[in-house]
Design an enzyme around this catalytic site. Structure first.
Site, short mmCIF file in Angstrom:
data_model
loop_
_atom_site.label_atom_id
_atom_site.label_comp_id
_atom_site.label_asym_id
_atom_site.label_seq_id
_atom_site.Cartn_x
_atom_site.Cartn_y
_atom_site.Cartn_z
N GLU A 66 0.83 -1.21 0.00
CA GLU A 66 0.00 0.00 0.00
C GLU A 66 0.87 1.26 0.00
OE1 GLU A 66 -2.94 -0.27 -0.67
OE2 GLU A 66 -3.62 -2.22 0.05
N PHE A 68 1.66 5.57 0.19
CA PHE A 68 1.65 6.61 1.22
C PHE A 68 0.24 7.17 1.47
CE2 PHE A 68 2.36 11.09 2.53
CZ PHE A 68 3.23 10.88 3.60
N ASN A 69 -0.47 7.43 0.41
CA ASN A 69 -1.75 8.13 0.57
C ASN A 69 -2.89 7.23 1.01
OD1 ASN A 69 -1.24 11.01 -0.08
ND2 ASN A 69 -0.29 10.03 -1.85
N HIS A 304 -2.56 16.88 -11.38
CA HIS A 304 -1.90 15.65 -10.95
C HIS A 304 -2.11 14.58 -12.01
CE1 HIS A 304 -1.75 11.69 -8.60
NE2 HIS A 304 -0.52 12.08 -8.83
N LEU A 305 -0.99 14.18 -12.60
CA LEU A 305 -1.01 13.17 -13.66
C LEU A 305 -0.36 11.91 -13.13
CD1 LEU A 305 0.11 14.55 -17.14
CD2 LEU A 305 -2.00 13.34 -16.58
N ASP A 383 4.48 18.51 -3.85
CA ASP A 383 3.64 18.52 -5.05
C ASP A 383 2.17 18.68 -4.66
OD1 ASP A 383 5.42 18.40 -7.14
OD2 ASP A 383 5.31 16.22 -7.41
N PHE A 401 -3.67 9.80 -4.21
CA PHE A 401 -2.84 11.00 -4.23
C PHE A 401 -3.70 12.21 -4.57
CE2 PHE A 401 0.15 14.07 -5.83
CZ PHE A 401 1.39 13.77 -5.29
N1 LIG Z 1 6.33 13.53 -6.27
C1 LIG Z 1 5.26 12.89 -6.76
N2 LIG Z 1 5.08 11.59 -6.45
C2 LIG Z 1 3.99 10.99 -6.94
C3 LIG Z 1 3.05 11.65 -7.77
N3 LIG Z 1 2.09 10.77 -8.09
C4 LIG Z 1 2.39 9.61 -7.49
N4 LIG Z 1 3.54 9.72 -6.78
C5 LIG Z 1 4.22 8.69 -5.99
O1 LIG Z 1 3.53 7.48 -6.16
C6 LIG Z 1 2.79 7.15 -4.99
C7 LIG Z 1 1.38 6.79 -5.40
O2 LIG Z 1 0.81 5.93 -4.49
P1 LIG Z 1 -0.35 6.41 -3.51
O3 LIG Z 1 0.17 7.51 -2.67
O4 LIG Z 1 -0.87 5.23 -2.80
O5 LIG Z 1 -1.46 6.99 -4.42
P2 LIG Z 1 -2.28 6.33 -5.60
O6 LIG Z 1 -2.12 7.33 -6.70
O7 LIG Z 1 -3.66 6.01 -5.14
O8 LIG Z 1 -1.59 5.00 -6.00
P3 LIG Z 1 -1.94 3.49 -5.60
O9 LIG Z 1 -2.04 3.44 -4.10
O10 LIG Z 1 -0.79 2.72 -6.14
O11 LIG Z 1 -3.26 3.16 -6.24
C8 LIG Z 1 2.83 8.36 -4.09
O12 LIG Z 1 2.78 8.08 -2.74
C9 LIG Z 1 4.15 9.02 -4.52
O13 LIG Z 1 5.22 8.41 -3.86
C10 LIG Z 1 3.29 13.03 -8.08
O14 LIG Z 1 2.54 13.68 -8.77
N5 LIG Z 1 4.41 13.59 -7.55
#
Ligand SMILES: Nc1nc2c(ncn2[C@@H]2O[C@H](COP(=O)(O)OP(=O)(O)OP(=O)(O)O)[C@@H](O)[C@H]2O)c(=O)[nH]1
Ligand SMILES: *[C@@H]1O[C@H](CO)[C@@H](O)[C@H](O)[C@H]1NC(C)=O
Ligand SMILES: *[C@@H]1O[C@H](CO)[C@@H](O)[C@H](O)[C@H]1NC(C)=O
Length: 441
Positions: A66, A68-69, A304-305, A383, A401
């Protein structure tokens, strides 16, 4: 609490179990931590009655893959459980150190055992529920021992259609246990990268229900002073989107150094300041209650892409880069904005292509020093912070995110029309926009 000292507590397990043969470092941990370390700990402001009940520690962890978010969301569920426990007993939540996250891929920087203060403001968290960092738990609980670990799981039989009921039962473990016994009969496991940590007892609980369903077990079925719930994402929200939810969410204020970095960037590259944008932030979140629609936001479009694994599966709801740029251009025209800030996890080749298609885009591109200082997690927070302050935001479908940015903007008081937007896939027929979760005070 301070007056109670550690003398009233149970003797540390180190002593019980024969420290000498273990050849561990001396338990500096067994001494009470300096008063300064405990200050701000909500429990310490309680009157120090002679028979003050001992503090019990709640720890938790989340399924390793899982991100961070999603983990931020699990914190909200656990905080709700802690509030329920506090109605009967003196509990403290031990914040699970960050580390080994799948998305944190920058090489050459150590990203384990990171405290929550790297990303969040601890005094703000403490205005909601009593929390301590893991290191402080080690210092005040008498050593690297967790007395009881419950691994949460579903029911082997699943649930029968149409008969949802909340339930929790001790059951045999369904999956291979992620803990193994060492020669001293202690349980070894990941423990956030703290190798010296051991569990004294591990068992599995099948659970179907919201977080507070665990409260009776913690209050009545175990007397362990420290209890860890592993796979805590198996618990649901007590009340998603309610007042408690939002209080905890509001308490998750980003660490000051990250907000400052984001604000400096806004100022320098996006002509964005809190005064002009009407996004004044109160350091005490309990005092912050902004009327919806009063925030203006900086003169830029926030984007946010989400790429990487979101495009590998060829999902229908995620656009191509060309499609995204087309949408960005049309939004810039409609909103009469010149600037666009892009947050993305795209790989380098994609970023290069994006720059060709959208030369005017602005990104937070860290120097090596900044990467080392903020780490992948901190850069993602920066970000998010910058996207949260944009005049208008558009995110990626079902990305947690993007969801966390929605919430941040809700707290800042943006008009929902400027927040709950997402890109559509080119072939998507029914491009449903994100739900507005209205803030509740
Ligand atoms: N710096 C930065 N990191 C990003 C960005 N988008 C995704 N990430 C990284 O990729 C991770 C995406 O995982 P989550 O935080 O769980 O968010 P999510 O988009 O729901 O992704 P999943 O949990 O994999 O479905 C983030 O925690 C960041 O570490 C962005 O726009 N900028
Ligand atoms: C907790 O204790 C009660 C009462 O003894 C018992 O009925 C129940 O099965 C226990 N629950 C768990 C999950 O151990
Ligand atoms: C371990 O915990 C389970 C569940 O609470 C309990 O039934 C069992 O007796 C414990 N075992 C030991 C050795 O304490």
């Amino acid at each position: 609490m301070a007056a109670q000292g550690s003398g009233c507590r149970l003797p540390p397990p180190l002593v019980l179990l024969g420290l000498a043969v273990l050849a561990l470092p001396p338990p500096a941990a067994a001494q009470p931590p300096p008063a300064a370390l405990r200050a701000g700990h909500a429990a310490s402001s309680l009157p120090a009655a002679a028979a003050a009940p001992r503090t019990r520690y709640l720890l938790y962890d989340v399924n390793p893959p899982e991100g961070f978010n999603l983990r931020r969301d699990v914190y909200i569920r656990i905080a709700s459980l802690l509030k329920t426990l506090l109605k009967s007993e003196n509990w403290v939540l031990v914040l699970p150190p960050w580390g080994r996250l799948y998305h944190w891929q920058s090489p050459d920087i150590l990203q384990v055992r990171l405290p929550w203060s790297d990303f969040f403001d601890l005094p703000s968290l403490n205005r909601n529920i009593p929390v301590i960092e893991y290191e402080q738990f080690l210092a005040e609980s008498g050593g690297p021992f967790i007395e009881q670990i419950y691994v949460l799981q579903g029911y082997a039989e699943g649930w029968k259609e149409g008969t949802w009921e909340e339930k929790i039962d001790e059951r045999p473990c369904i999956d291979q246990l992620m803990y193994s016994k060492d020669k001293h009969e202690y349980y070894r496991g990941w423990f956030w990268g703290y190798e010296e940590t051991r569990g004294l007892n591990v068992s599995c609980l099948s659970v179907q229900g919201s977080a507070s369903i665990v409260a009776p077990i913690l209050l009545k079925n175990t007397s362990a002073q420290s209890v860890m719930l592993d796979r805590a994402e198996n618990l649901l929200h007590d009340h998603y989107g309610g007042r408690d939810y939002w209080n905890t969410r509001r308490s998750m204020v980003f660490a000051k150094h990250l907000r400052v970095a984001g604000d400096e960037f806004r100022n320098k590259y996006l002509q964005s300041t809190d005064e002009a944008d009407r996004t004044h932030y109160n350091e005490d979140w309990t005092q912050m209650k902004v009327k919806i629609g009063t925030a203006l936001g900086g003169p830029y479009l926030g984007v946010h892409l989400r790429r990487k694994d979101f495009i590998w599966g060829h999902r229908e709801d995620v656009p191509s880069l060309q499609g995204a740029v087309k949408k960005i251009r049309s939004l810039l025209g409609m909103l009469q904005l010149q600037r666009v800030f892009v947050a993305t996890d795209a790989v380098e080749e994609e970023v290069e292509l994006l720059k060709k298609l959208l030369p005017e885009m602005v990104r937070f591109e860290p120097s090596w020093e900044e990467l080392e200082l903020y780490k992948d997690g901190g850069l993602a927070v920066i970000d998010q912070w910058i996207c949260a302050h944009a005049r208008y935001f558009i995110g990626t479908s079902v990305s947690t995110f993007s969801f966390r940015i929605h919430e941040e903007r809700e707290i800042l008081g943006f008009d929902p029309k400027t927040t709950y937007n997402r890109f559509c896939g080119e072939k998507e027929k029914n491009c449903e926009q994100p739900t507005h979760w209205k803030i509740v005070y």
